[in-house]
Write a protein that holds these residues in place. Structure first.
Motif, PDB file in Angstrom:
ATOM      1  N   SER A  93      92.112  11.786  41.967  1.00 38.53           N
ATOM      2  CA  SER A  93      91.901  10.368  41.010  1.00 38.53           C
ATOM      3  C   SER A  93      93.005   9.526  41.356  1.00 38.53           C
ATOM      4  CB  SER A  93      92.102  10.892  39.503  1.00 38.53           C
ATOM      5  OG  SER A  93      91.151  12.075  39.204  1.00 38.53           O
ATOM      6  N   GLY A  94      93.673   9.393  42.468  1.00 42.81           N
ATOM      7  CA  GLY A  94      94.519   8.211  42.779  1.00 42.81           C
ATOM      8  C   GLY A  94      95.726   8.910  43.054  1.00 42.81           C
ATOM      9  N   ALA A  95      96.427   7.914  44.273  1.00 42.06           N
ATOM     10  CA  ALA A  95      97.671   8.342  44.894  1.00 42.06           C
ATOM     11  C   ALA A  95      98.563   7.438  44.768  1.00 42.06           C
ATOM     12  CB  ALA A  95      97.273   9.188  46.166  1.00 42.06           C
ATOM     13  N   ALA A  96      99.751   7.514  45.134  1.00 47.10           N
ATOM     14  CA  ALA A  96     100.784   6.503  45.155  1.00 47.10           C
ATOM     15  C   ALA A  96     101.832   7.075  46.086  1.00 47.10           C
ATOM     16  CB  ALA A  96     101.439   6.210  43.725  1.00 47.10           C
ATOM     17  N   VAL A  97     102.857   5.965  46.369  1.00 49.49           N
ATOM     18  CA  VAL A  97     104.019   6.305  47.111  1.00 49.49           C
ATOM     19  C   VAL A  97     105.203   5.585  46.647  1.00 49.49           C
ATOM     20  CG1 VAL A  97     103.491   5.075  49.121  1.00 49.49           C
ATOM     21  CG2 VAL A  97     104.996   7.111  49.517  1.00 49.49           C
ATOM     22  N   VAL A 244     106.905   1.784  43.197  1.00 50.69           N
ATOM     23  CA  VAL A 244     105.649   2.730  43.390  1.00 50.69           C
ATOM     24  C   VAL A 244     104.548   1.897  43.715  1.00 50.69           C
ATOM     25  CG1 VAL A 244     104.257   4.456  42.136  1.00 50.69           C
ATOM     26  CG2 VAL A 244     106.720   4.076  41.593  1.00 50.69           C
ATOM     27  N   ALA A 245     104.013   2.239  45.084  1.00 53.33           N
ATOM     28  CA  ALA A 245     102.822   1.471  45.535  1.00 53.33           C
ATOM     29  C   ALA A 245     101.666   2.524  45.641  1.00 53.33           C
ATOM     30  CB  ALA A 245     103.230   0.809  46.927  1.00 53.33           C
ATOM     31  N   ARG A 246     100.442   1.866  45.581  1.00 54.40           N
ATOM     32  CA  ARG A 246      99.191   2.525  45.669  1.00 54.40           C
ATOM     33  C   ARG A 246      99.206   3.006  47.137  1.00 54.40           C
ATOM     34  NH1 ARG A 246      95.021   2.327  42.620  1.00 54.40           N
ATOM     35  NH2 ARG A 246      95.706   0.333  41.821  1.00 54.40           N
ATOM     36  N   SER A 247      98.503   4.256  47.545  1.00 51.51           N
ATOM     37  CA  SER A 247      98.649   4.807  48.861  1.00 51.51           C
ATOM     38  C   SER A 247      97.389   5.379  49.385  1.00 51.51           C
ATOM     39  CB  SER A 247      99.852   5.930  49.152  1.00 51.51           C
ATOM     40  OG  SER A 247      99.512   6.991  48.568  1.00 51.51           O
ATOM     41  N   ALA A 248      97.352   5.827  50.510  1.00 50.92           N
ATOM     42  CA  ALA A 248      96.191   6.674  50.894  1.00 50.92           C
ATOM     43  C   ALA A 248      96.163   7.964  50.433  1.00 50.92           C
ATOM     44  CB  ALA A 248      96.262   6.672  52.628  1.00 50.92           C
ATOM     45  N   GLY A 249      95.188   8.725  50.178  1.00 55.07           N
ATOM     46  CA  GLY A 249      94.986   9.985  49.500  1.00 55.07           C
ATOM     47  C   GLY A 249      95.439  11.127  50.433  1.00 55.07           C
ATOM     48  N   ALA A 250      95.814  12.211  50.100  1.00 54.36           N
ATOM     49  CA  ALA A 250      96.201  13.293  50.578  1.00 54.36           C
ATOM     50  C   ALA A 250      95.359  13.803  51.701  1.00 54.36           C
ATOM     51  CB  ALA A 250      96.354  14.420  49.659  1.00 54.36           C
ATOM     52  N   PHE A 251      95.781  14.053  52.925  1.00 55.44           N
ATOM     53  CA  PHE A 251      94.966  14.367  54.236  1.00 55.44           C
ATOM     54  C   PHE A 251      94.365  12.957  54.571  1.00 55.44           C
ATOM     55  CE2 PHE A 251      94.777  18.187  51.451  1.00 55.44           C
ATOM     56  CZ  PHE A 251      95.744  19.107  52.258  1.00 55.44           C
ATOM     57  N   GLU A 252      94.772  11.865  54.230  1.00 50.03           N
ATOM     58  CA  GLU A 252      93.878  10.712  54.672  1.00 50.03           C
ATOM     59  C   GLU A 252      94.830   9.864  55.504  1.00 50.03           C
ATOM     60  OE1 GLU A 252      91.288  10.139  50.716  1.00 50.03           O
ATOM     61  OE2 GLU A 252      92.452   8.357  51.480  1.00 50.03           O
ATOM     62  N   ASN A 253      96.262  10.024  55.524  1.00 47.95           N
ATOM     63  CA  ASN A 253      97.063   9.220  56.277  1.00 47.95           C
ATOM     64  C   ASN A 253      98.410  10.225  56.388  1.00 47.95           C
ATOM     65  OD1 ASN A 253      98.354   7.300  57.492  1.00 47.95           O
ATOM     66  ND2 ASN A 253      98.763   6.056  55.709  1.00 47.95           N
ATOM     67  N   MET A 254      98.219  11.339  57.103  1.00 47.97           N
ATOM     68  CA  MET A 254      99.247  12.294  57.039  1.00 47.97           C
ATOM     69  C   MET A 254     100.454  11.848  57.859  1.00 47.97           C
ATOM     70  SD  MET A 254      97.989  14.891  55.500  1.00 47.97           S
ATOM     71  CE  MET A 254      99.465  16.082  56.417  1.00 47.97           C
ATOM     72  N   LYS A 255     100.292  11.286  59.123  1.00 46.90           N
ATOM     73  CA  LYS A 255     101.653  10.765  59.812  1.00 46.90           C
ATOM     74  C   LYS A 255     102.458   9.705  59.285  1.00 46.90           C
ATOM     75  CE  LYS A 255     101.387  14.210  62.657  1.00 46.90           C
ATOM     76  NZ  LYS A 255     102.505  15.177  62.761  1.00 46.90           N
ATOM     77  N   LYS A 256     101.910   8.906  58.378  1.00 44.21           N
ATOM     78  CA  LYS A 256     102.553   7.598  58.210  1.00 44.21           C
ATOM     79  C   LYS A 256     102.385   7.211  56.605  1.00 44.21           C
ATOM     80  CE  LYS A 256     101.629   5.121  62.461  1.00 44.21           C
ATOM     81  NZ  LYS A 256     101.056   3.696  63.379  1.00 44.21           N
ATOM     82  N   VAL A 257     103.258   6.598  56.163  1.00 42.14           N
ATOM     83  CA  VAL A 257     103.517   6.537  54.506  1.00 42.14           C
ATOM     84  C   VAL A 257     102.670   5.235  54.270  1.00 42.14           C
ATOM     85  CG1 VAL A 257     104.826   5.435  52.761  1.00 42.14           C
ATOM     86  CG2 VAL A 257     105.972   7.326  54.397  1.00 42.14           C
ATOM     87  N   CYS A 258     102.535   4.285  55.210  1.00 43.30           N
ATOM     88  CA  CYS A 258     101.885   3.075  55.217  1.00 43.30           C
ATOM     89  C   CYS A 258     101.118   2.456  56.550  1.00 43.30           C
ATOM     90  CB  CYS A 258     102.751   2.158  54.438  1.00 43.30           C
ATOM     91  SG  CYS A 258     101.740   0.256  54.390  1.00 43.30           S
TER      92      CYS A 258
END
Length: 281
Positions: A93-97, A244-258
């Motif tokens: 339902s949402g992800a952030a970093v 706190v910023a919106r981020s890609a979901g789990a498994f969608e951007n495994m190697k990079k934070v942004c």
């Protein structure tokens, strides 16, 4: 090092069947066997896969990721959550970093001194948010962890406002205090600290654009009768903070934070660091 059941504390269980990928320090088949023995103890884990070459453990089930993480750590290994999502194909339902920076002793300098950690948030469902926090370079001991009202770090932690407290209550623990009260992270003698927990009060959509601060001192969780305890748990000034910023979901951007910043998941260096120590023995 054996599994200590006394360290596995109750935690809110996500409602959905989910999958979690862990990076786990492993050097041989004996390590694989130990981890297999740990995971077999829990009936809420439906299936798992252990990959020695990739130092990866994939787990699916209804058991809270924080409990799995603690169980794996109690086997004596470094453990990092690398991805989390649900298994029914509906997504989260949402992800952030939040990427943490230290700031100079003079807040007016307004210049970050270097990234020293990150927190990831995954809203597993409407009721449960997974929070995964890893830091490096702090003094050994406990440090308070709090979400603050404002996303202004122009003067470091001093411009982030009060703890996020939409229910207007006294400072306290994760269950009864401010929504932004997340307890303490324990930092070891090497300066590393990890905290994995589930919250039924934190919602990703409520905290995007706010900030997260790690304090200099241990948070007493509001248990004392003093004004300071009821305000911030006597946790003292901040030492790390970030927005706190919106981020890609789990498994969608495994190697990079942004993707735009190109920052890699620096926690992987901890696993690599453990490998170097083993190989040098």
């Amino acid at each position: 090092m054996g599994l200590s059941e006394s360290k596995i504390m109750p935690s809110p269980a996500p409602k959905k069947l989910f999958k979690t990928e862990f990076a786990v320090e492993m050097t041989c088949q004996s390590c694989v066997n130990d981890i297999d023995k740990v995971l077999k103890q829990f009936p809420d884990i439906k299936k798992y896969d252990i990959d020695l070459d990739e130092q990866r453990v994939m787990v699916e089930g209804t058991m809270a990721p924080s409990m799995i993480s603690r169980a794996l750590k109690d086997s004596g290994r470094t453990v990092i959550i690398r991805g989390q999502g649900v298994s029914d194909g509906q997504g989260h339902s949402g992800a952030a970093v939040c990427i943490f920076d230290t700031f100079g002793s003079n807040p007016s300098q307004n210049l970050p001194q270097g990234t020293q950690g990150l927190a990831r948030f995954v809203q597993i469902d409407d009721a449960t948010c997974l929070i995964d926090l890893t830091v490096e370079g702090l003094s050994p001991g406990n440090h308070g962890v709090h979400i603050h009202e404002l996303g202004d770090i122009s003067r470091g932690w001093m411009s982030t406002g009060d703890h996020f407290n939409p229910t207007d209550v006294d400072h306290g623990d994760q269950e009864t205090g401010h929504v932004g009260d997340l307890g303490n992270i324990t930092v070891d003698e090497n300066g590393w600290g990890d905290l994995v927990l589930e919250s039924t009060r934190v919602k990703v959509w409520d905290i995007i654009g706010r900030s997260m601060v790690l304090s200099q001192n241990e948070d007493d969780l509001g248990r004392l009768s003093t004004k300071e305890s009821k305000w911030d748990g006597n946790s003292g000034p901040g030492v790390l903070c970030g927005i706190v910023a919106r981020s890609a979901g789990a498994f969608e951007n495994m190697k990079k934070v942004c993707a735009c910043s190109g920052k890699t998941l620096w926690e992987e260096a901890r696993i690599q660091q453990q490998d170097k120590k083993v190989s040098s023995l």
